[in-house]
Design an enzyme around this catalytic site. Structure first.
Site: not given
Ligand code: PLP
Length: 356
Positions: A99, A166, A190
């Site tokens: 990511w 993030d 998540k």
């Molecule tokens: C799942 C995830 C993403 C992607 O998220 P989307 O909403 O599908 O764009 C980005 N960063 C991390 C750390 C993730 O776990």
């Protein structure tokens, strides 16, 4: 059979969230209308959105001078929005997983990127350390929890430049010192709600740094000024997020859930260490995520992987297959995963050891 959902995302949500959202789809608070049918500019929806913002601020102790946004496009759109808004000369990134590397790719489209450290050569099995954050970059971007690899940065770091994180897979799993961050963001699917919405918490003074013209929807300023109502927000997803926030507050907030999460993770990692068949994917115990626990079969037992997978499935343990780039297993034990889920997985591991 009772199922335990270890999926990485979309993933397990509190029963409270699922039930209340199901009810509101049929009839929102006795209004005779579905939460999907009401105007996003109605009093009812504004109350939902404002309450979600308020609870997010309360639960994460967000200081004055920050805005909480609910946006479309998932975490991945933030990968682009961040450099559009803040990368003027150069940005610094920590490459701790796929990511992170996707975020880097988007930033490179817009300017110079300094990757301060990477653990890619070790298939991201640890958090890179011993780097310096360049004081002349516009911001430093980190990924607090690497969902695929099962590593996590557990401390709020000090940064001489705005820190952007993030936090998609560990938001609300533990206390965060928001004052140390210029911006944090998270896809909801998540630890918070259904897919279709991302949460961003932004220090308002960050907006003063924006110089690049950009599409209106890319601009954080648009969303701050319009309180996430520039266009129609994902109303249903916001409603579901609000339910999770209510649930979390009742439970005692991030301090309470953090204690539970630490205990859940400890029980599972202890069994991985103890069991002769399994080994943790993350070498350094300090880096081990309390949200995504990755483990594989020891080299000599690799051919038994399918057999354990079968046993787990037969016991209703859903979604423990590891990501293809790591292999083995990954148990995503987000806030909503009850202790009994961990105990059921540990019992399966113990029984497997006896049978195999
Ligand atoms: C799942 C995830 C993403 C992607 O998220 P989307 O909403 O599908 O764009 C980005 N960063 C991390 C750390 C993730 O776990």
């Amino acid at each position: 059979m009772k199922k335990y959902n270890f999926n990485p995302g979309p993933s397990i949500l509190p029963e409270f969230t699922v039930k209340n959202t199901a009810e509101a789809i049929l009839n929102l608070d006795g209004s005779g209308l579905s939460v999907m049918e009401i105007s996003h500019r109605s009093k009812d929806f504004e109350a939902i959105l404002n309450k979600a913002v308020e609870l997010m601020k309360e639960i994460l102790s967000v200081p004055e001078g920050y805005s909480v946004l609910f946006l479309h496009g998932g975490a991945s759109l933030q990968f682009s929005m961040i450099p559009y808004n803040f990368l003027n000369k150069k940005a610094a990134y920590l490459d701790s997983g796929s990511w992170a590397s996707k975020a880097i790719k988007e930033a490179k489209l817009l300017g110079e990127v300094n990757v301060v450290a990477s653990s890619k050569d070790a298939n991201y099995n640890h958090i890179p350390k011993n780097y310096t954050i360049p004081a002349d970059a516009d911001y430093f971007h980190i990924t607090t929890n690497n969902t695929i690899y099962g590593t996590e940065i557990k401390k709020d770091m000090d940064s001489p430049i705005p820190l952007i994180a993030d936090t998609s897979s560990d938001i609300l799993s533990r206390p965060l010192d928001i004052s140390k961050y210029g911006l944090i963001y998270a896809g909801a699917q998540k630890n918070l709600g259904p897919a279709g919405v991302a949460v961003t918490i932004i220090r308002n003074s960050m907006l003063e740094k924006v110089v690049r013209p950009m599409p209106t929807m890319f601009s954080y300023k648009t969303h701050v000024e319009n309180n996430s109502l520039y266009n129609t927000p994902p109303c249903l997803a916001v409603y579901a997020c609000l339910q999770t926030l209510i649930w979390l507050k009742e439970l005692g907030g991030v301090n309470a859930i953090h204690k539970i999460n630490l205990e859940k993770a400890r029980i599972l990692y202890d069994e991985i260490e103890r069991n002769q068949y399994f080994v943790s994917n993350v070498v350094d115990a300090e880096d081990r995520s309390i949200m995504n626990v990755t483990f594989v079969m020891k080299e000599e037992y690799k051919d038994l992987e399918a057999k354990f997978q079968e046993l787990a499935s037969s016991r209703g343990l859903v979604g423990i297959k590891g990501h293809r780039s790591v292999g083995g297993f990954r148990a995503s034990i987000y806030n909503a995963m009850p202790l009994e889920g961990i105990q059921a997985l540990v019992a399966a591991m113990k029984d497997f050891e006896k049978q195999a």
